[in-house]
Enzyme design. Structure first.
Site, short mmCIF file in Angstrom:
data_model
loop_
_atom_site.label_atom_id
_atom_site.label_comp_id
_atom_site.label_asym_id
_atom_site.label_seq_id
_atom_site.Cartn_x
_atom_site.Cartn_y
_atom_site.Cartn_z
N GLU A 1 50.72 -27.46 9.39
CA GLU A 1 49.28 -27.98 8.86
C GLU A 1 48.75 -29.48 9.07
O GLU A 1 49.44 -30.23 9.04
CB GLU A 1 49.25 -27.51 7.33
CG GLU A 1 49.85 -26.25 7.04
CD GLU A 1 50.16 -25.92 5.72
OE1 GLU A 1 49.48 -26.62 4.72
OE2 GLU A 1 51.06 -25.08 5.29
N GLU B 1 40.11 -25.34 0.89
CA GLU B 1 40.97 -24.80 -0.33
C GLU B 1 40.76 -26.12 -1.56
O GLU B 1 40.84 -27.00 -1.14
CB GLU B 1 42.53 -24.89 -0.03
CG GLU B 1 43.36 -24.39 -1.37
CD GLU B 1 44.80 -24.44 -0.98
OE1 GLU B 1 45.75 -24.40 -1.94
OE2 GLU B 1 45.21 -24.62 0.23
#
Length: 420
Positions: A224, A335
Site C-alpha cells: 500500500e 478511507e
C-alpha cells in the site's frame, strides 16, 4: 467529462467489502487494557505506567537508528540521516549483511507524469539534505507512542480477527475503484492531495493504492502507498506520504513506513511518513502525486517509484507468500475512520471534503489509473469498478477520457443532513 463505470457483481462486492474490513485499522480503543493508554475508567497505576515507559523506550531504541546527520523540519518533524545498511529493513534475518539492490528495469510504456521536483516534503524546506549513502527517516518520539491506542501494535494496522464486523459500526468507510480477475504485476495512479479535516485524534483520512493477493483470509498479502492525515500516528493534521505492507491480513506482519524491518529505502531525498507540500485548495490550485508500484522481473521484488522517476525503494519478495508471484486485485481510493463522536456520524472529511459530483477543483480525484501486465508493460485499465460503503457520507464516480485515461472523483464531508 462523460462518466462511465461498471456495475459491481455480488461476488466481487462481497470480496471488496471483506478486504476493506480486513485492511482497517483497529477500532479506537484497545481491547488489551494492559496497553491501553487512553482508558478513562482506570486509576493511575505507577508500576504499570513505568512498565509502559520502559517498553516504549526499548522500542524506540530498536527503530530509531544512529544518525549521521539530523535535520529539524520547520514543521516539527525530526529527520535522521541513517546509513543505508543500518536502516530498519536490515534488522530482518534475511537481509542482514546485504546491500540495497541496484535500479530495476522500469515497465514498458512508463512515461513519468505529475511531480517533477523532489522538494515536495516540508522537511526539505529547511534547506538541509541527507548525504549520499544515507536515507532520511522520520524520528519516532515518546509522544508518538504515547498517543497510540495500543503501544504493542504501534505502527501497525489492527489484526483482522479483532475488527468488529457488524455492518452498522465497523468504524471504517471507503470509496474505492478497483480491478480484479487477472494477474497484476504492478499499478500506477496520480493521486490528488488535500488536507482533509479529521474530527479527533483517533480518526484518520487517507487516499491510497492497494496491490493485493491472497484468499481474503488470514493469508491476505497487500502493498500500500499514498497519503494520509493521522493525528494519532503523527501528532498533527498534515497529509503525509506513507507506505504499508502485510502478509497475514494485518495480524503479525508488516507496518507503516519504516517502523519495522521490511521495506528497503534507497533514496536519500524522500522521508516516508513526512508531511507533503503543497496541497490542493477548493476552487484553486490542484496538486497530485504520482505513485508506481511494480514487480521487478529480474529479482521479483516490488519497487516503489514516486513522481517523475524517483525511486524510493522496494519490498523484498521474500516478505510475501502470494505476492511472490503476482497480485490478483488492485484497488485505489479513500478511507476514513468514523468513531461516531457524541453518537453522530463523524465530520472527518474524505479527500477534499466534497462529493464527487462537484468535479475538478472541488472534489478529490485519482487519474491515469494503470496496471502492469505479465510482460512488464504498463497498460490502461479496461474494467474499473467503483464502490462506496456509505454514499450519503462519501461517494465516488468513475469515468474515462483521452487526457486522464481511467479516473474517478470521490470523497465527501462525512456528517451532513443525509448522513446523520
Amino acid at each position: 467529462m462523460a462518466s462511465s463505470w461498471c456495475k459491481v457483481s455480488p461476488i466481487i462486492h462481497f470480496f471488496v467489502l471483506y478486504l476493506l474490513v480486513a485492511s482497517s485499522i483497529r477500532p479506537v480503543h484497545s481491547l488489551d487494557t494492559g496497553t491501553n493508554l487512553h482508558a478513562t475508567n482506570q486509576s493511575f497505576r505507577p508500576e504499570e505506567e513505568l512498565k509502559k515507559l520502559v517498553m516504549i523506550r526499548a522500542h524506540l531504541k530498536n527503530i530509531n537508528k544512529p544518525a549521521m546527520k539530523t535535520i529539524q523540519s520547520p514543521y516539527g518533524d525530526i529527520i535522521d540521516c541513517v546509513l543505508l545498511h543500518q536502516q530498519p529493513a536490515f534488522d530482518h534475518p534475511q537481509l542482514k549483511g546485504q546491500k540495497p539492490l541496484d535500479t530495476p528495469e522500469r515497465p514498458e510504456g512508463h512515461n513519468p507524469t505529475g511531480l517533477v521536483i523532489e522538494d515536495f516534503q516540508l522537511w526539505s524546506l529547511s534547506g538541509e539534505s541527507c548525504p549520499e549513502g544515507t536515507v532520511p527517516i522520520r524520528r519516532t518520539t515518546e509522544q508518538d507512542m504515547l498517543r497510540a491506542s495500543n503501544i504493542r501494535r504501534f505502527g501497525r494496522k489492527g489484526a483482522r480477527s479483532r475488527v468488529r464486523r457488524d455492518s452498522s459500526s465497523n468504524g471504517h468507510e471507503h470509496a474505492v475503484g478497483y480491478v480484479s480477475g487477472e494477474q497484476y504485476y504492478g499499478a500506477k495512479a496520480s493521486i490528488n492531495v488535500w488536507a482533509p479535516r479529521v474530527a479527533n485524534q483517533y480518526e484518520f483520512s487517507l487516499s491510497q493504492m492497494w496491490v493485493i493477493s491472497g484468499s481474503f483470509g488470514d493469508d491476505l498479502n497487500t502493498i500500500e502507498a499514498g497519503w494520509q492525515v493521522s493525528p494519532e500516528l503523527y501528532g498533527d493534521n498534515y497529509p503525509r506520504f506513507f507506505t504499508y505492507w502485510t502478509t497475514d491480513a494485518y495480524q503479525a506482519t508488516g507496518c507503516y513506513n519504516l517502523l519495522c524491518s521490511g521495506f528497503v529505502q534507497t533514496n536519500n531525498k524522500i522521508a516516508i511518513g513526512a508531511a507533503i507540500s503543497p496541497t490542493s485548495s477548493y476552487n484553486g490550485g490542484q496538486f497530485d502525486i504520482s505513485i508506481l508500484v511494480w514487480k521487478d522481473p529480474k529479482h521479483g521484488n516490488w519497487w516503489l517509484e514516486f513522481g517523475s522517476g524517483i525511486l524510493v525503494g522496494y519490498w523484498p519478495s521474500f516478505l510475501f507468500t502470494h505476492l511472490r508471484d503476482h497480485a490478483s486485485m488492485v484497488q485505489y481510493g479513500g478511507e476514513v475512520v468514523d468513531s461516531r463522536p457524541s453518537g453522530f456520524h463523524t465530520s472527518t472529511q474524505m479527500g477534499s471534503g466534497h462529493f464527487s459530483g462537484e468535479g475538478f477543483g472541488k472534489a478529490s480525484y485519482f487519474r491515469n489509473l494503470q496496471v502492469v501486465d505479465w510482460d512488464n508493460n504498463l497498460i490502461p485499465l479496461s474494467n474499473l469498478r467503483v464502490l462506496a460503503d456509505h454514499p450519503n457520507c462519501y461517494d465516488i464516480q468513475g469515468g474515462i477520457n483521452r487526457v486522464w485515461g481511467s479516473y474517478f472523483y470521490y470523497g465527501g464531508p462525512g456528517r451532513n443532513v443525509r448522513c446523520p
